[in-house]
Design an enzyme around this catalytic site. Structure first.
Site, PDB file in Angstrom:
ATOM      1  N   ASP A 301     -88.846 146.347   1.608  1.00 50.97           N
ATOM      2  CA  ASP A 301     -89.559 146.893   0.821  1.00 50.97           C
ATOM      3  C   ASP A 301     -89.920 148.579   1.847  1.00 50.97           C
ATOM      4  OD1 ASP A 301     -92.088 147.415  -0.155  1.00 50.97           O
ATOM      5  OD2 ASP A 301     -92.636 147.426   2.141  1.00 50.97           O
ATOM      6  N   THR A 303     -87.602 151.278   2.869  1.00 51.07           N
ATOM      7  CA  THR A 303     -87.001 151.916   3.220  1.00 51.07           C
ATOM      8  C   THR A 303     -86.787 152.855   4.168  1.00 51.07           C
ATOM      9  OG1 THR A 303     -85.123 152.079   1.952  1.00 51.07           O
ATOM     10  CG2 THR A 303     -85.371 149.602   3.136  1.00 51.07           C
ATOM     11  N   GLU A 336     -85.956 149.275  -1.355  1.00 48.62           N
ATOM     12  CA  GLU A 336     -86.373 150.167  -2.206  1.00 48.62           C
ATOM     13  C   GLU A 336     -86.699 151.212  -1.185  1.00 48.62           C
ATOM     14  OE1 GLU A 336     -91.747 150.846  -3.554  1.00 48.62           O
ATOM     15  OE2 GLU A 336     -90.984 149.626  -1.234  1.00 48.62           O
ATOM     16  N   PHE A 363     -85.023 156.028 -13.350  1.00 49.75           N
ATOM     17  CA  PHE A 363     -84.801 155.197 -14.888  1.00 49.75           C
ATOM     18  C   PHE A 363     -86.519 154.653 -15.774  1.00 49.75           C
ATOM     19  CE2 PHE A 363     -85.164 151.997 -17.657  1.00 49.75           C
ATOM     20  CZ  PHE A 363     -84.696 152.195 -18.540  1.00 49.75           C
TER      21      PHE A 363
END
Length: 672
Positions: A301, A303, A336, A363
């Site tokens: 999570d 990072t 992430e 995206f």
């Protein structure tokens, strides 16, 4: 004597007591050495059963002069001091299932174990001794899933079923396997306070929360998934700990540092004075989940909030631990990383950290602009236009160093050297649904045709597709942010949540604020629970996802990974990808979010079929089975008329066997 603590559970170590050693250094502490008669340990800290009987307790508490373990039913025993601030005790009478706490010096309250394997009464209660070798695994033949085979399903165990536990979730695994899911990404399960929560405020990193069942129930869930061909990875939070039940500072203030700013709390000390045992703690945690729970990898999570200026970054060290603990199994580590640093996904030989993949927020943001028309806050630097979707398929991140107006600085680093399989693409995840303000899912924010078309694109484009639970059947339940804290902290969380959402002008009005669900209200949690009966009641959207995943798995060209693609914009709202085949049986994936589109005249080379061949219809999102109004048609000149708000797949070449993907499948019941 065999140095293993349990069959199939990895390597253990014996260590001497009170050796004059320097502080431990990764990857394995220097004091964990083989010596007859010494305790056998799997982890450097925690309570571990011994082959010769009893339990060995060990913890790091350098600020303490004396440590006592209070074992229920046995009474207090004093731990022996070791070098480097460690304390240990081999209690010959302790057994699995017993509960215990540590008392530090003259501290008035006894505390749970920082490396507790289970907290049956929550983070403030006693720790429980767990025997990791007691579970009978049946997955000896499981070798994992390679990256190119992954279709990820993000799951919050507490809301995935009405029961909200491992046992109930396990009953649904056959349905997920039939859908085409090959990897589950479980939202954090490290013990956290309260009756419900997302899990990102965990405080006992080695203890799977009691809210979802026993440790054995978690192991049984993973074992069942493996028998069905599904890998399981766990979302872990190594950038901060929750505020409630976090006792680490009482053992050592060196766990945290004020040298780095962190939006979620005190930063973890990975590179300052006293950081070696802290690094060891988190590396052991990463290894622990792979070793003792047979997990197939981790999702790291946020990072960008894992700060480390060491020569050996803690993220790279964690990845190595995962690989080693897999013992030959395929493992998968994804991160992430909001600023989109490509270094994380490069190999160590190329100066990277060795992760397998990164979440592609670019995206998602572009897709949401195209689907909803909303263009504010962190969506404001995206247009949702065809060139963005072609670029995402070919190059991953859209921002690779360009200026990002929302943040008034450059965003991202170049990823042109990375394969498409390094990027996880998605239309929904836990954060983005909750950030809608009202917890509404994507299908409630756009038209059915646009949703079907974009779903086809992200499930078939290069990259690793990820679904959020319930997405596959258009779940009517929202997904809110929820966290059960004591009153004052709950108020702070609610106000913080309002501030976060205020970055969206459309959500900053007093009228909208009045509509926000209270994160601390149990009804907010209950409203987020899935109704799995909607698999049948929403059969058309479920069939869409199932058939697309079957195409991805079985089609000789669309299923190639890695795949060779090129693409082009056709109009301001339509674009195409061409999937190339060595046999010449190429595929065209055409997405049209605008009005009906006639492919003629067509001055675009990628629309040209292989010489002497013609394009034929393979699949359409407008098929009646998916709730559409019919597929594309040819005009008098033989040109294709692509329906508005649709996705169409055309195949070139001589007659081929085309998968029958619009057949009616018998849907499994929840108990199948």
């Amino acid at each position: 004597m065999d140095a293993r603590a349990g069959a199939g559970l990895g390597i253990s170590f014996r260590y001497k007591r009170r050796e004059p050693v320097t502080p431990p250094k990764p990857p394995f502490p220097e004091h964990l050495i083989s010596t007859e008669g010494a305790p056998v340990r799997r982890l450097p800290i925690g309570a571990e059963l011994q082959p010769d009987g009893g339990v060995d307790f060990r913890l790091w508490a350098p600020r303490c002069r004396a440590v006592v373990v209070e074992i229920e039913g046995l009474g207090p025993e004093t731990l022996q001091a070791e070098a480097g601030g460690y304390f240990s005790l081999w209690s010959r009478l302790a057994r699995a299932g017993m509960r215990y706490r540590f008392r530090l010096d003259r501290h008035e309250a006894a505390l749970p174990d920082p490396a507790s394997r289970f907290q049956p009464e929550g983070p403030h209660g006693p720790s429980e001794i767990v025997d990791p070798g007691a579970f009978a695994w049946t997955d000896d033949a499981w070798r994992g899933r390679v990256r190119e085979q992954l279709v990820i399903y993000e799951m919050h165990v507490g809301t995935f079923t009405p029961e909200g536990n491992w046992e109930a979730a396990s009953r649904e695994l056959p349905a997920l396997a039939e859908l085409g899911i090959t990897c589950l990404e479980i939202m954090p399960v490290a013990e956290f306070p309260g009756r419900f929560g997302w899990g990102y405020d965990g405080v006992n990193l080695f203890a799977p929360t009691r809210l979802y069942g026993l440790p054995a129930d978690f192991r049984r869930f993973v074992d069942r998934a493996h028998t069905l061909g599904i890998a399981v990875i766990l979302d872990v939070v190594y950038n901060h700990l929750g505020p409630d039940g976090n006792y680490l500072k009482l053992f050592s203030p060196a766990y945290f540092t004020d040298r780095h700013d962190n939006d979620w709390g005190e930063a973890i000390n990975f590179d300052g004075p006293g950081s070696d045992p802290v690094r060891e703690f988190f590396m052991a945690n990463a290894r622990y989940w792979i070793d003792e729970y047979h997990l197939d990898g981790l999702r790291l999570d946020a990072t960008q909030a894992i700060f480390d200026r060491s020569e050996d970054h803690i993220i790279a060290a964690v990845v190595r631990q995962v690989r080693s603990a897999g013992r030959g199994r395929v493992t998968f580590v994804v991160a992430e990383n909001e600023p989109q640093h490509a270094k994380l996904a490069r190999s160590a030989e190329r100066g990277g950290y060795g992760l397998d993949a990164l979440w592609n927020d670019d995206f998602h943001h572009s897709a949401m602009v195209a689907l909803t028309g909303h263009h504010e806050a962190y969506y404001s630097d995206y247009r949702g236009r065809p060139p963005e979707f072609v670029a995402a398929a070919k190059h991953g991140f859209l921002y690779q160093g360009q200026r990002y107006q929302w943040q008034r600085k450059a965003r991202g680093t170049p990823t042109l050297d990375l394969p498409a399989e390094c990027f996880v693409v998605f239309l929904q995840n836990h954060d983005q649904i909750a950030n809608s303000g009202t917890g509404e899912r994507c299908h409630a924010l756009t038209s059915p045709g646009r949703l079907r078309a974009m779903t086809a694109y992200f499930l078939l484009m290069p990259g690793i597709p990820m679904l959020f639970q319930g997405q596959e059947f258009g779940a009517s339940s929202p997904f809110f942010y929820f966290a059960d804290h004591e009153i004052e902290l709950s108020r702070d969380v609610r106000e913080g949540r309002h501030r976060d959402l205020a970055q969206f002008p459309s959500l900053a009005t007093s009228e909208m604020r009045a509509e926000f669900a209270d994160p601390g209200d149990i009804d907010t949690f209950r409203r987020s629970v899935l109704d799995l009966g909607e698999r049948q009641r929403h059969a058309s959207i479920y069939a869409l996802h199932r058939d697309l995943l079957e195409l991805r798995r079985t089609d000789a060209v669309l299923g190639q990974r890695p795949c060779r693609v090129d693409g082009a914009a056709l109009t301001d709202e339509a674009w195409m990808l061409r999937f190339f085949s060595e046999s010449g049986a190429d595929r065209l994936l055409i997405v049209n979010l605008g009005r009906d589109l006639l492919l003629g005249p067509a001055p675009e080379p990628l629309l040209a079929p292989v010489e002497g061949q013609a394009w034929r219809l393979l699949w359409s999102s407008e098929a009646p089975a998916y709730g559409g109004s019919g597929g594309p048609a040819r005009d008098g000149a033989g040109d294709w008329l692509i329906s508005g708000q649709s996705a169409t797949i055309l195949v070139a070449g001589s007659p081929v066997t085309i998968p029958k993907v619009t057949k009616v499948f018998r849907l499994r019941t929840a108990n199948a």
